[in-house]
Design a protein around this motif. Structure first.
Motif, PDB file in Angstrom:
ATOM      1  N   ILE A  55      -5.418  -0.525   2.834  1.00  0.00           N
ATOM      2  CA  ILE A  55      -6.589  -1.248   2.352  1.00  0.00           C
ATOM      3  C   ILE A  55      -7.839  -0.530   2.870  1.00  0.00           C
ATOM      4  N   GLY A  56      -8.719  -0.130   1.976  1.00  0.00           N
ATOM      5  CA  GLY A  56      -9.999   0.435   2.387  1.00  0.00           C
ATOM      6  C   GLY A  56     -10.026   1.939   2.546  1.00  0.00           C
ATOM      7  N   GLY A  57      -9.077   2.635   1.935  1.00  0.00           N
ATOM      8  CA  GLY A  57      -9.089   4.091   2.016  1.00  0.00           C
ATOM      9  C   GLY A  57      -7.705   4.663   1.851  1.00  0.00           C
ATOM     10  N   ASP A  58      -7.436   5.747   2.595  1.00  0.00           N
ATOM     11  CA  ASP A  58      -6.112   6.364   2.555  1.00  0.00           C
ATOM     12  C   ASP A  58      -5.678   6.688   3.977  1.00  0.00           C
ATOM     13  N   GLY A  59      -4.645   7.513   4.107  1.00  0.00           N
ATOM     14  CA  GLY A  59      -4.088   7.815   5.420  1.00  0.00           C
ATOM     15  C   GLY A  59      -5.076   8.442   6.383  1.00  0.00           C
ATOM     16  N   CYS A 112      -0.139  12.789  -2.779  1.00  0.00           N
ATOM     17  CA  CYS A 112      -1.149  12.897  -3.846  1.00  0.00           C
ATOM     18  C   CYS A 112      -1.678  11.530  -4.257  1.00  0.00           C
ATOM     19  N   LYS A 113      -0.797  10.536  -4.199  1.00  0.00           N
ATOM     20  CA  LYS A 113      -1.203   9.196  -4.611  1.00  0.00           C
ATOM     21  C   LYS A 113      -0.519   8.152  -3.752  1.00  0.00           C
ATOM     22  N   ILE A 114      -1.180   7.018  -3.651  1.00  0.00           N
ATOM     23  CA  ILE A 114      -0.663   5.863  -2.918  1.00  0.00           C
ATOM     24  C   ILE A 114      -0.995   4.616  -3.731  1.00  0.00           C
ATOM     25  N   TYR A 115      -0.375   3.503  -3.377  1.00  0.00           N
ATOM     26  CA  TYR A 115      -0.741   2.252  -4.035  1.00  0.00           C
ATOM     27  C   TYR A 115      -2.161   1.885  -3.630  1.00  0.00           C
ATOM     28  N   ASP A 116      -2.862   1.194  -4.528  1.00  0.00           N
ATOM     29  CA  ASP A 116      -4.311   1.018  -4.380  1.00  0.00           C
ATOM     30  C   ASP A 116      -4.755  -0.084  -3.421  1.00  0.00           C
ATOM     31  N   GLY A 117      -3.831  -0.760  -2.755  1.00  0.00           N
ATOM     32  CA  GLY A 117      -4.208  -1.782  -1.784  1.00  0.00           C
ATOM     33  C   GLY A 117      -4.323  -3.175  -2.342  1.00  0.00           C
ATOM     34  N   THR A 118      -4.016  -3.338  -3.622  1.00  0.00           N
ATOM     35  CA  THR A 118      -4.122  -4.666  -4.247  1.00  0.00           C
ATOM     36  C   THR A 118      -2.773  -5.373  -4.349  1.00  0.00           C
TER      37      THR A 118
END
Length: 154
Positions: A55-59, A112-118
């Protein structure tokens, strides 16, 4: 020597207690060319476990204290994700790994991609916590989606 997501080797370590076996990667492990790790288990999370998203960004943001990893029930599991990434890094460094093959879209392993936090199944560009830490230490990270065909025969 490579580090690979444990689920690729057929280990039942996904949040659902499943695996994401990739025959070529499982072969690398059998041949002693790769070591499997599951950062989420290494961080102390159970299997199965509630799904979690950044939530709020990435790794990178998680490592910098600007974002959190929250499970579907609202529990903050940031510390476990960071601890697991650190443990996976120690494994990688101990075997001299310069490359890792990690599970795309995972909040730990996405490259490259992650789930969007929703928690709705939508994805966004970004990297997971373990990928961010590995890259900060010079380890090249690819996923099952970006893995070069030539590497599959190594």
């Amino acid at each position: 020597m490579k580090v690979v997501s444990g689920c690729f080797a057929g280990i039942h370590c996904t949040y659902k207690k499943g695996h994401n076996r990739v025959d070529e990667i499982q072969r690398l492990v059998r041949e002693g060319k790769a070591i499997p790790v599951c950062p989420e288990q290494l961080g102390g999370l159970s299997t199965p476990r509630p799904p979690a998203e950044i939530i709020g960004g990435d790794g990178d943001d998680v490592l910098d204290g600007k974002a959190k990893v929250i499970d579907i029930h609202g529990k903050d599991v940031t510390d476990e994700f960071i601890s697991g990434a650190e443990e996976a890094l120690q494994v990688a460094l101990s075997i001299g790994a310069t490359e890792a093959l990690l599970k795309e879209s995972s909040p730990s392993c996405g490259s490259c991609k992650i789930y969007d936090g929703t928690h709705t199944g939508k994805k966004k560009e970004g990297i997971g916590v373990t990928t961010a830490l590995f890259r900060r230490h010079g380890i090249i990270v690819a996923s099952e989606e970006t893995w070069n065909e030539e590497e599959k025969t190594e």
